[in-house]
Design a protein around this motif. Structure first.
Motif, mmCIF file in Angstrom:
data_model
loop_
_atom_site.group_PDB
_atom_site.id
_atom_site.type_symbol
_atom_site.label_atom_id
_atom_site.label_comp_id
_atom_site.label_asym_id
_atom_site.label_seq_id
_atom_site.Cartn_x
_atom_site.Cartn_y
_atom_site.Cartn_z
ATOM 1 N N SER A 9 0.659 -1.286 0.097
ATOM 2 C CA SER A 9 0.103 0.000 0.110
ATOM 3 C C SER A 9 0.767 1.342 -0.061
ATOM 4 O O SER A 9 0.384 2.376 -0.348
ATOM 5 C CB SER A 9 -0.950 -0.228 1.325
ATOM 6 O OG SER A 9 -1.780 -1.124 1.175
ATOM 7 N N PHE A 10 2.036 1.280 0.524
ATOM 8 C CA PHE A 10 2.940 2.521 0.553
ATOM 9 C C PHE A 10 4.269 2.236 -0.227
ATOM 10 O O PHE A 10 5.367 2.808 0.031
ATOM 11 C CB PHE A 10 3.323 2.671 1.942
ATOM 12 C CG PHE A 10 2.154 3.287 2.931
ATOM 13 C CD1 PHE A 10 1.813 4.651 2.858
ATOM 14 C CD2 PHE A 10 1.272 2.272 3.296
ATOM 15 C CE1 PHE A 10 0.692 4.995 3.868
ATOM 16 C CE2 PHE A 10 0.210 2.728 4.270
ATOM 17 C CZ PHE A 10 -0.064 4.082 4.261
ATOM 18 N N GLY A 11 4.057 1.645 -1.268
ATOM 19 C CA GLY A 11 5.082 1.587 -2.355
ATOM 20 C C GLY A 11 6.312 0.737 -1.994
ATOM 21 O O GLY A 11 7.449 0.962 -2.439
ATOM 22 N N GLY A 12 5.949 -0.309 -1.378
ATOM 23 C CA GLY A 12 6.933 -1.426 -1.595
ATOM 24 C C GLY A 12 7.396 -2.071 -2.856
ATOM 25 O O GLY A 12 6.795 -1.658 -3.793
ATOM 26 N N ARG A 43 12.702 4.441 -0.459
ATOM 27 C CA ARG A 43 11.430 4.628 -0.317
ATOM 28 C C ARG A 43 11.164 5.330 1.228
ATOM 29 O O ARG A 43 12.092 4.936 2.137
ATOM 30 C CB ARG A 43 10.339 3.278 -0.325
ATOM 31 C CG ARG A 43 10.454 2.711 -1.842
ATOM 32 C CD ARG A 43 9.557 3.719 -2.742
ATOM 33 N NE ARG A 43 9.220 3.032 -3.853
ATOM 34 C CZ ARG A 43 10.123 2.990 -5.214
ATOM 35 N NH1 ARG A 43 11.159 3.941 -4.906
ATOM 36 N NH2 ARG A 43 9.803 2.654 -6.137
ATOM 37 N N SER A 44 10.261 5.541 1.652
ATOM 38 C CA SER A 44 9.835 6.072 2.818
ATOM 39 C C SER A 44 10.063 4.786 3.965
ATOM 40 O O SER A 44 9.595 3.726 3.418
ATOM 41 C CB SER A 44 8.572 6.738 3.064
ATOM 42 O OG SER A 44 8.128 6.832 4.415
ATOM 43 N N THR A 206 -1.391 2.422 -9.614
ATOM 44 C CA THR A 206 -0.659 3.181 -9.250
ATOM 45 C C THR A 206 -1.242 3.669 -7.779
ATOM 46 O O THR A 206 -2.232 3.336 -7.608
ATOM 47 C CB THR A 206 -0.325 4.442 -9.879
ATOM 48 O OG1 THR A 206 0.419 5.424 -9.379
ATOM 49 C CG2 THR A 206 -1.913 5.372 -9.830
ATOM 50 N N ASN A 207 -0.327 3.909 -6.742
ATOM 51 C CA ASN A 207 -0.753 4.099 -5.328
ATOM 52 C C ASN A 207 -0.123 5.353 -4.888
ATOM 53 O O ASN A 207 0.865 5.682 -5.307
ATOM 54 C CB ASN A 207 -0.299 2.811 -4.519
ATOM 55 C CG ASN A 207 -0.793 3.026 -2.929
ATOM 56 O OD1 ASN A 207 0.130 3.619 -2.470
ATOM 57 N ND2 ASN A 207 -1.780 2.590 -2.861
ATOM 58 N N VAL A 220 3.974 11.888 0.581
ATOM 59 C CA VAL A 220 3.144 11.158 -0.229
ATOM 60 C C VAL A 220 3.848 10.834 -1.429
ATOM 61 O O VAL A 220 4.278 11.815 -2.051
ATOM 62 C CB VAL A 220 1.818 11.755 -0.356
ATOM 63 C CG1 VAL A 220 0.918 10.864 -1.349
ATOM 64 C CG2 VAL A 220 1.124 11.955 0.892
ATOM 65 N N THR A 221 3.987 9.875 -1.939
ATOM 66 C CA THR A 221 4.613 9.395 -3.099
ATOM 67 C C THR A 221 3.769 8.271 -3.991
ATOM 68 O O THR A 221 2.938 7.984 -3.498
ATOM 69 C CB THR A 221 6.146 8.875 -2.875
ATOM 70 O OG1 THR A 221 6.063 7.648 -2.122
ATOM 71 C CG2 THR A 221 7.124 9.673 -2.133
ATOM 72 N N SER A 222 4.174 8.269 -5.200
ATOM 73 C CA SER A 222 3.418 7.443 -6.129
ATOM 74 C C SER A 222 4.282 6.150 -6.443
ATOM 75 O O SER A 222 5.490 6.127 -6.727
ATOM 76 C CB SER A 222 2.905 8.267 -7.462
ATOM 77 O OG SER A 222 3.886 8.599 -8.230
#
Length: 278
Positions: A9-12, A43-44, A206-207, A220-222
């Motif tokens: 959900s967070f760009g893994g 990534r974050s 895309t997320n 917030v990143t995509s």
């Protein structure tokens, strides 16, 4: 399914089995910069949450409805495996809903695409960080035979320590002044395989994920990924049995100026997600 093959959900990093971590940049200034954000190879820290959160999940809402013209259009003519898009107006997309998630999909390849797409949205939403909503979503979108095992693994993954390390409160909510963002946006879907009792569907997504708010060190990143969902026809509807995820296809970043943290927070709070994705 291995921990690297799930919806992040967070760009893994989808199918790579790895997670990249971006260290906080400090609390001064606006981390969104006000200018175009350069491409980052990291990534974050909140990525950790995404990977563990959905480590076994198949990879989301209210009844879209549809009027009489949609009903009169008849079944879609697309053949499974073709690249032709499925028109959501081909037949009434869903006949009911369970909470905010649409259910009652048509027993054909179009219904399988619709189910897979909406389930991807639900499982990639910020609601997955709320224990009660997470359990409701898992029970709604998955086949009954896999639900209990998934819930046990989810509950073991969503620990207070994990939430804290990702910058969230222990209950999975965002800290005061911050907005938790996790919104999956499907770009397209296609059927890889279809029978009367099963279907394999790919959903390109895309997320948007991160924490929006002044002083956030997890902007917030995509990210882009493709989810492959294996569905089964059970109890009169399509349900997820298992899924895998791969990174991309990822387009080249445009020249848009990155918005400020406050602009992102206001956008997420002011623009409601679509109630029906496909």
């Amino acid at each position: 399914m291995s921990p690297g093959d799930e919806h992040d959900s967070f760009g893994g990093v989808g199918g790579s089995g790895q997670t990249r971590t971006r260290l906080p940049e400090g609390n001064s200034g606006d981390v969104y910069g006000g200018a175009r954000r350069p491409v980052r190879s990291s990534r974050s820290l909140i990525t950790v949450v995404g990977v563990v959160v959905l480590l076994v999940a198949a990879i989301a809402f209210a009844n879209r409805g549809g009027g009489d013209p949609a009903d009169a259009a008849g079944p879609a003519k697309d053949t499974p495996g073709q690249n032709a898009p499925t028109a959501a107006t081909g037949v009434r997309p869903v006949t009911g809903k369970n909470g905010r998630i649409p259910t009652g999909y048509s027993h054909d390849d179009q219904g399988a695409q619709s189910a897979a797409t909406n389930y991807a949205v639900a499982l990639g939403s910020a609601e997955m960080f709320n224990a009660d909503r997470r359990r409701e979503i898992v029970r709604t979108v998955h086949a009954p035979a896999v639900v209990d095992d998934l819930l046990r693994k989810f509950d073991a993954s969503y620990t207070a320590d994990l939430m804290s390390s990702a910058g969230l409160n222990k209950d999975g909510s965002a800290p005061s002044g911050m907005t938790l963002v996790s919104r999956t946006v499907p770009v397209g879907a296609k059927v890889l395989d279809y029978t009367e009792t099963s279907a394999t569907v790919e959903v390109w997504c895309t997320n948007l994920g991160g924490l929006a708010g002044t002083g956030s060190t997890r902007p917030v990143t995509s990210t882009w990924f493709t989810i492959t969902e294996k569905l089964t026809w059970v109890e009169g509807d399509w349900r997820v049995e298992s899924s895998t995820q791969t990174e991309g296809p990822t387009p080249v970043n445009g020249d848009n100026r990155a918005s400020t943290a406050d602009e992102i927070a206001k956008a997420v709070e002011g623009f409601g997600a679509f109630t029906y994705a496909r």
